[in-house]
Write a protein that holds these residues in place. Sequence first.
Motif, mmCIF file in Angstrom:
data_model
loop_
_atom_site.group_PDB
_atom_site.id
_atom_site.type_symbol
_atom_site.label_atom_id
_atom_site.label_comp_id
_atom_site.label_asym_id
_atom_site.label_seq_id
_atom_site.Cartn_x
_atom_site.Cartn_y
_atom_site.Cartn_z
ATOM 1 N N THR A 291 0.832 -1.205 0.000
ATOM 2 C CA THR A 291 0.000 0.000 0.000
ATOM 3 C C THR A 291 0.863 1.250 0.000
ATOM 4 O OG1 THR A 291 -1.762 -1.157 1.184
ATOM 5 C CG2 THR A 291 -1.795 1.250 1.261
ATOM 6 N N ALA A 292 1.924 1.247 0.798
ATOM 7 C CA ALA A 292 2.811 2.413 0.873
ATOM 8 C C ALA A 292 3.481 2.689 -0.466
ATOM 9 C CB ALA A 292 3.864 2.185 1.952
ATOM 10 N N ARG A 293 3.687 1.658 -1.260
ATOM 11 C CA ARG A 293 4.346 1.819 -2.561
ATOM 12 C C ARG A 293 3.340 1.962 -3.701
ATOM 13 N NH1 ARG A 293 7.994 -3.367 -2.548
ATOM 14 N NH2 ARG A 293 8.697 -2.574 -4.571
ATOM 15 N N GLY A 294 2.045 1.979 -3.350
ATOM 16 C CA GLY A 294 1.009 2.151 -4.370
ATOM 17 C C GLY A 294 0.862 0.962 -5.284
ATOM 18 N N LYS A 295 1.173 -0.221 -4.800
ATOM 19 C CA LYS A 295 1.097 -1.424 -5.624
ATOM 20 C C LYS A 295 -0.092 -2.284 -5.218
ATOM 21 C CE LYS A 295 5.930 -1.829 -6.964
ATOM 22 N NZ LYS A 295 7.073 -2.764 -7.150
ATOM 23 N N GLN A 296 -0.573 -3.054 -6.186
ATOM 24 C CA GLN A 296 -1.722 -3.922 -5.944
ATOM 25 C C GLN A 296 -1.385 -5.016 -4.942
ATOM 26 O OE1 GLN A 296 -3.000 -6.065 -9.425
ATOM 27 N NE2 GLN A 296 -4.830 -6.901 -8.452
ATOM 28 N N ILE A 297 -2.321 -5.309 -4.061
ATOM 29 C CA ILE A 297 -2.173 -6.417 -3.125
ATOM 30 C C ILE A 297 -2.595 -7.696 -3.840
ATOM 31 C CG2 ILE A 297 -3.020 -7.424 -0.970
ATOM 32 C CD1 ILE A 297 -3.302 -4.536 0.059
ATOM 33 N N LEU A 298 -1.680 -8.663 -3.890
ATOM 34 C CA LEU A 298 -1.905 -9.863 -4.693
ATOM 35 C C LEU A 298 -2.248 -11.086 -3.844
ATOM 36 C CD1 LEU A 298 0.982 -9.378 -7.285
ATOM 37 C CD2 LEU A 298 -1.438 -8.779 -7.509
ATOM 38 N N ASP A 299 -2.918 -10.860 -2.743
ATOM 39 C CA ASP A 299 -3.405 -11.984 -1.945
ATOM 40 C C ASP A 299 -4.510 -12.724 -2.689
ATOM 41 O OD1 ASP A 299 -1.766 -11.713 0.226
ATOM 42 O OD2 ASP A 299 -3.233 -10.722 1.507
ATOM 43 N N ALA A 300 -4.641 -14.021 -2.389
ATOM 44 C CA ALA A 300 -5.779 -14.771 -2.897
ATOM 45 C C ALA A 300 -7.069 -14.173 -2.338
ATOM 46 C CB ALA A 300 -5.676 -16.236 -2.478
ATOM 47 N N PRO A 301 -8.129 -14.132 -3.115
ATOM 48 C CA PRO A 301 -9.398 -13.593 -2.609
ATOM 49 C C PRO A 301 -9.852 -14.301 -1.333
ATOM 50 C CG PRO A 301 -9.506 -13.952 -4.985
ATOM 51 C CD PRO A 301 -8.228 -14.576 -4.518
ATOM 52 N N PHE A 302 -10.350 -13.517 -0.401
ATOM 53 C CA PHE A 302 -10.920 -14.028 0.852
ATOM 54 C C PHE A 302 -9.894 -14.791 1.690
ATOM 55 C CE2 PHE A 302 -14.260 -14.104 -2.447
ATOM 56 C CZ PHE A 302 -15.100 -13.117 -1.936
#
Length: 321
Positions: A291-302
């Motif tokens: 988030t601090a680097r403005g990048k997408q979080i690529l966790d698996a949904p849910f």
Amino acid sequence: MTNIAIVIVNYRTPGLVKECLASVARERAPGLTLKVYVGDADSGDGSTGIIRDYIAEAGLDFCTCFDIGVNGGFAYGNNHILEQHVLGDPGIDYVYFLNPDTYVRAGAIQALLTTLREHPKAGVAGSRLENPDGSPRAYGFRFPAPWREFFGGARLGVADRLVPSASVKIENLEETGQVDWVTGASFMMPRPVLDVVGLMDARYFLYFEEVDLMARVRAAGYEIWHVADSRVVHLAGQSTGVRSDEKLKRVPAYWYESRYKFFHDRYGKGQAVLANMLFLTGDLVYRAHRTARGKQILDAPFLWRDMIAHGFSLPKARGAR
């Protein structure tokens, strides 16, 4: 004469099984007898008939295909084949576990056999897994441990460089050598070792069953070898629908349950809970720095919802009806 039983569990991938069998057929050689057993895990799509027809048309008289009768999971299917068709044959010297969504490169089976023969303490020899273009997949690993889960959740490059052993995956594994465990897609065991350590734990529906098996192999005093010259193409996820290149696909409940069971059985309930807490703490770090680097979080949904719902529970009994 050396006799190798090749065990394949199919679930709705008859076309891939045919390609796999064709590649195995090219590996037959003087002094080496291959016996291939394909068990269908209640696919419901005519797989057994399709594979049987192919075996007959291609003249693969060393192969047989039959119904397992239920989809009890990977371990259950392999155990059924072994118990019903392999272990009663005293002439079998080695057992080769092979996924249906694979095909073997030239010399792959012989390379596994050679490694097991050259190292009397070897209990498992596993292949170098590749994509169709020859690029490597993950195939050699360290055992999961609760402390490693923080690093797995955080996914910080700097942390991986500072603590290389924190990663379960062994990077840049180009030479034949010992590892903690190899992927279950392609590995061979001497029959006497299998007799000592026993079959896979069928309480795992899918995932971690090979990790558990190889932990028992290591505990019995045997070695696990990665064999660089045994090259096998793995079209991962074709049966399960869980592919490593689909980062944002929801992970099924049985993955979380299998993961928890491994930690629970190997380290105890308290350490299994700690492993989950460390992973989730690491995931908070990951989310913060992305988030601090403005990048997408690529966790698996849910991920959090599913971890809490399924990641603290042992798998329910399967394989019987």
